[in-house]
Scaffold this motif. Structure first.
Motif, PDB file in Angstrom:
ATOM      1  N   TYR A  18      -1.296  -2.186  26.631  1.00 42.10           N
ATOM      2  CA  TYR A  18       0.011  -2.546  26.067  1.00 42.10           C
ATOM      3  C   TYR A  18       0.599  -3.693  26.875  1.00 42.10           C
ATOM      4  O   TYR A  18       1.145  -4.632  26.329  1.00 42.10           O
ATOM      5  CB  TYR A  18       0.996  -1.370  26.124  1.00 42.10           C
ATOM      6  N   ASP A  63      10.152   2.728  25.575  1.00 46.69           N
ATOM      7  CA  ASP A  63      10.343   3.634  24.439  1.00 46.69           C
ATOM      8  C   ASP A  63       9.125   4.532  24.263  1.00 46.69           C
ATOM      9  O   ASP A  63       9.258   5.732  24.007  1.00 46.69           O
ATOM     10  CB  ASP A  63      10.598   2.841  23.151  1.00 46.69           C
ATOM     11  N   ARG A  64       7.943   3.963  24.385  1.00 43.74           N
ATOM     12  CA  ARG A  64       6.719   4.759  24.251  1.00 43.74           C
ATOM     13  C   ARG A  64       6.607   5.777  25.387  1.00 43.74           C
ATOM     14  O   ARG A  64       6.232   6.924  25.173  1.00 43.74           O
ATOM     15  CB  ARG A  64       5.504   3.849  24.221  1.00 43.74           C
ATOM     16  N   SER A 123      -3.039   2.108  25.659  1.00 40.30           N
ATOM     17  CA  SER A 123      -2.992   2.957  24.475  1.00 40.30           C
ATOM     18  C   SER A 123      -4.054   4.044  24.602  1.00 40.30           C
ATOM     19  O   SER A 123      -4.963   3.930  25.431  1.00 40.30           O
ATOM     20  CB  SER A 123      -3.257   2.115  23.223  1.00 40.30           C
TER      21      SER A 123
END
Length: 181
Positions: A50, A76-77, A44
Motif C-alpha cells: 500500500y 483508515d484501513r 495488502s
C-alpha cells in the motif's frame, strides 16, 4: 532543510501501539528503541505494498511518515484491525515534514534518522522553517527510498522495490499481512 510536501505524518499512542504496528507492518517494530527509526511497508493481504512508512519510536508512542496522498487511506484501513487493542492514532494535520541530511539533523531535536542512510526526516508544527532546495528527492532515490502514490500503490511486492535493502522488510520478525506471498 527542505519542506517535503509529498509526505505527511501520523502519531500512534497507547499501551499496545508497538504490538499493533508489529502485527500490521513488514519491519520489526518491536526492535525499535526510543529514538530509533526505520522503514516498513504496509501490505495488502495479497502482499502488494500500500505504501512505504518511516516509523520512529518517540516519547509516548510512534511517529509515522508516509505519502501525503496515501497515508490517510492507510490509517483508515488500519482502523479496521484495531478491535480491542489499546492503540489510538491520527494524522498530525498541523505538522509538516522536512527532509534533513545527517549533518543538519544534529540541530534537529526530533529528527527521525533511518539506520545506515544519509537522510533524515523532521516533523514540525513550527511556522515554515527556513527551507532550502538541496535536492533531497535525489538523495532519497539514491538511497533506494521510493514513496508510492495513487498510481503505484498495490502494484508491487516489497522485494520488487528493493525495500529489504533499506530495512523495510524483516524475514525474522514473524507474520504481517501479505507475508505468505
Amino acid at each position: 532543510m527542505e519542506l517535503l510536501d509529498y509526505l505527511a505524518a501520523a502519531r500512534f499512542e497507547g499501551a499496545e501501539a508497538a504490538d499493533f504496528l508489529q502485527a500490521q507492518l513488514s519491519a520489526d517494530i518491536g526492535a525499535l528503541e526510543p529514538g530509533d527509526a526505520g522503514f516498513a511497508c504496509y501490505c495488502s493481504p495479497k502482499g502488494k505494498v500500500y505504501g512505504l512508512l518511516l516509523v520512529g519510536r518517540v516519547d509516548g508512542g510512534f511517529l509515522l511518515i508516509g505519502s501525503a496522498e496515501l497515508l490517510p487511506a492507510m490509517l483508515d484501513r488500519l482502523r479496521m484491525f484495531v478491535f480491542r487493542s489499546k492503540v489510538e492514532f491520527a494524522m498530525e494535520d498541523s505538522s509538516k515534514v522536512y527532509g534533513v541530511t545527517r549533518e543538519e539533523s544534529a540541530t534537529a531535536e526530533e529528527a527521525l534518522l533511518p539506520v545506515g542512510l544519509p537522510v533524515g526526516y523532521l516533523v514540525s508544527n513550527q511556522a515554515d522553517a527556513a527551507a532550502s532546495d538541496h535536492g533531497f528527492k535525489a538523495l532519497e532515490i539514491s538511497s533506494k527510498i521510493a514513496w508510492l502514490n495513487s498510481q503505484t500503490t498495490e502494484k508491487f511486492i516489497p522485494q520488487m522495490l528493493g525495500f529489504e535493502d533499506i530495512g523495510a522488510v524483516s524475514f525474522t520478525k514473524g507474520c504481517y499481512p501479505g507475508q505468505e506471498i
